[in-house]
Design an enzyme around this catalytic site. Structure first.
Site, PDB file in Angstrom:
ATOM      1  N   SER A 106       2.288  50.207  45.118  1.00  0.00           N
ATOM      2  CA  SER A 106       2.970  50.090  43.825  1.00  0.00           C
ATOM      3  C   SER A 106       4.264  50.899  43.855  1.00  0.00           C
ATOM      4  CB  SER A 106       2.074  50.606  42.709  1.00  0.00           C
ATOM      5  OG  SER A 106       2.010  52.019  42.769  1.00  0.00           O
ATOM      6  N   LYS A 107       5.072  50.656  42.859  1.00  0.00           N
ATOM      7  CA  LYS A 107       6.340  51.378  42.767  1.00  0.00           C
ATOM      8  C   LYS A 107       6.077  52.878  42.644  1.00  0.00           C
ATOM      9  CE  LYS A 107      10.582  51.401  39.962  1.00  0.00           C
ATOM     10  NZ  LYS A 107      10.655  52.817  39.962  1.00  0.00           N
ATOM     11  N   ARG A 108       4.972  53.210  41.972  1.00  0.00           N
ATOM     12  CA  ARG A 108       4.646  54.628  41.803  1.00  0.00           C
ATOM     13  C   ARG A 108       4.413  55.337  43.133  1.00  0.00           C
ATOM     14  NH1 ARG A 108      -0.039  54.883  38.489  1.00  0.00           N
ATOM     15  NH2 ARG A 108       0.441  52.744  37.877  1.00  0.00           N
TER      16      ARG A 108
ATOM     17  N   GLY B 143       5.936  54.708  45.860  1.00  0.00           N
ATOM     18  CA  GLY B 143       7.278  54.964  46.384  1.00  0.00           C
ATOM     19  C   GLY B 143       7.902  56.174  45.701  1.00  0.00           C
ATOM     20  N   ASP B 144       7.778  56.216  44.375  1.00  0.00           N
ATOM     21  CA  ASP B 144       8.373  57.337  43.633  1.00  0.00           C
ATOM     22  C   ASP B 144       7.733  58.660  44.060  1.00  0.00           C
ATOM     23  OD1 ASP B 144       9.884  55.504  42.336  1.00  0.00           O
ATOM     24  OD2 ASP B 144       8.666  55.439  40.513  1.00  0.00           O
TER      25      ASP B 144
END
Ligand code: GLU
Length: 507
Positions: free
Chosen positions: A262-264, A266-267
């Site tokens: 998920s994008k999270r 990556g963050d």
């Protein structure tokens, strides 16, 4: 069966930036198309106007351009199967909706959202299907006259697919084999909405794949649950003979732990999940992209190619041409592929290593300029040749090599502690005098002379040369010292060393 021309498509919905999983899907389609001298079509699936995001289509095209993934036809490329934007194909879909209605394979339903809601509240596992459809307001439960009257009154309706119960639906998947699902678990999916006169994803997708003569549907695993419905739709239209082959690619998994990427993730771990930086037009939020973070497109492509496929040996670094040659859908895994972003950094390092020094230098020049350094491409290339093995990103060359262009202003404490001992100023001072008087300066000739001179003094080479290095670099790091002196030239070498003698006091 006669061999069909390979035609594949990438069909994103323009609902935001292209996720890295979508890039992998497009890449596999591209490799497959090129390997079979087939066509690769770019179609925009924008029938859900509520989810349309301005700029998404342009973003997707720019991303593929950067990545070197090319299309043969489609939105912005032209071709004889167009238009390729689904919102421009309304009239086409209407005919096919009519065809299904006339054949009794679909029906009209008037249930309002409130009525559906009430039904769900009454029956927790409610599914609109063979068991329940006659309890609802539709052309199967109402008379022909009632239906006509409702339409004449201007009531909004949807068209639902009539799924026959108790059937085994077979999806032949090139990666997963024969996937069998009972039609009892499928609901009567909405295919068309009168409110916006647009089909839903399912109908538009099947009609277009058929009309565009798509031979293989290669897409992410998240679409596997839709595939049985798609098979039934091909059947309902009588297109089973030209139904594309399916291949559902494995999920991309989080770098660690369970679940999908998920994008999270990556963050949290500091890697992008989008190819290019994305500026959300609504919220203004900026999401990082591989391009802006300094990844080379070839490295991104190579890394993605191996997420779910391997060439059957240990080969990891592969050019696009290699991949086109070696790619094989039957070697794709069913199991999810872990998104090991550290491996992507490794690929970037490898690609920088394999790049021409002058090409790396070309990318390094603007970075130098940002730091106020004016130099020639030749000098930048020289530094690249000495230092590129030490970086994962071209940007890091500045951190690693700024001292080639700027004299040190400060000296690293640890290095001083180790090498700037009592005798160090004397070593450096004498070495400066020796170099100054020596008739030659180029490293190849100077090095053996300096070594001989140090030996004649009975000093330790390490002690002398590391003290000297600290004066030139500012720390006990860097390339072979005579490569550095060659680069700096005699004057600058002596200037740096003598300046250090002035600045540095022995404690
Ligand atoms: N529009 C779908 C998407 O956004 C296409 C899925 C498919 O390839 O069938 O990915």
């Amino acid at each position: 069966m006669s061999e069909r021309k390979v035609r594949v498509r990438f069909a994103p919905s323009p609902t935001g930036p292209l996720h890295i999983g979508g890039v992998r899907t497009a890449l596999y389609n591209y490799l497959f198309a090129r390997q079979h001298s087939g066509d690769f079509v770019f179609r925009i699936e924008d029938t859900d106007s509520n989810r349309f995001v301005p700029g998404a289509e342009e973003y997707i095209l720019e991303a593929f351009q950067w990545l070197g993934i090319t299309f043969d036809e489609g939105v912005s490329f032209g071709g004889s199967y167009g238009p390729y934007r689904q919102s421009e194909r309304r009239e086409i879909y209407k005919q096919y909706v009519q065809q299904l209605l006339q054949a009794g394979k679909a029906y009209i339903a008037f249930d309002t959202p409130a009525e559906l809601e009430a039904k769900r509240a009454e029956q927790p596992n409610f599914q609109y299907d063979a068991r329940t459809r006659l309890e609802m307001r539709n052309s199967l439960s109402l008379t022909k006259e009632q239906v006509e009257a409702l339409i004449a009154e201007g009531c909004q309706y949807v068209v639902r697919f009539l799924v026959e119960p108790h059937r085994d639906v077979h999806v032949h998947d090139l990666i997963r084999g024969d996937v069998v699902i009972s039609s009892d678990v499928l609901d009567d999916k909405v295919l068309y909405k009168s409110a916006d006169e647009l089909p839903t994803y399912h109908l538009a997708n099947i009609v277009d794949d058929h009309l565009m003569e798509i031979s293989h549907v290669i897409r992410g695993e998240e679409w596997l649950p839709s595939a049985p419905l798609h098979v039934l739709l091909y059947e309902a239209f009588g297109w089973t003979d030209t139904m594309p082959c399916f291949a559902h690619l494995p999920l991309l998994l989080k770098p660690e732990g369970n679940g999908k990427l998920s994008k999270r993730d990556g963050d949290r771990l500091g890697f992008p999940v989008f190819p290019l930086e994305w500026h959300d037009p609504k919220t203004g939020e900026v999401s990082s992209g591989y391009r802006e973070k300094g990844y080379l497109p070839e490295a991104v492509v190579n890394f993605l190619a191996l997420l779910g496929w391997n060439p059957g040996n240990d080969q990891e670094v592969m050019s696009m041409d290699d991949m086109v040659r070696l790619f094989d859908l039957s070697r794709c895994s069913k199991a999810g592929a872990r998104f090991d972003y550290k491996k992507m950094i490794w690929f970037n390092h490898e690609y920088i290593l394999n790049m021409d020094d002058s090409a790396v230098a070309e990318a390094f020049m603007p970075i130098l300029k940002e730091h106020g350094v004016e130099t020639t491409p030749e000098r930048a290339t020289k530094v690249v040749s000495l230092m590129k093995g030490r970086v994962n990103f071209i940007e890091e060359l500045w951190e690693q090599a700024s001292y080639f262009f700027e004299a040190p202003e400060a000296y690293d404490e640890k290095s001083l502690k180790k090498w700037w001992k009592e005798e160090a100023p004397m070593y450096v001072s004498e070495l400066c005098d020796f170099i100054e008087k020596n008739p030659v300066f180029n490293g190849a000739e100077l090095e053996p002379m300096v070594m001989e001179w140090i030996a004649s003094k009975e000093w330790g080479v390490g002690k002398v040369m590391n003290a000297f290095r600290v004066t030139l670099v500012g720390a006990a790091v860097g390339p072979h010292i005579f490569e550095l002196t060659d680069f700096l030239g005699k004057e600058e070498t002596l200037r740096r060393a003598r300046r250090a003698l002035e600045v540095l006091k022995v404690e």
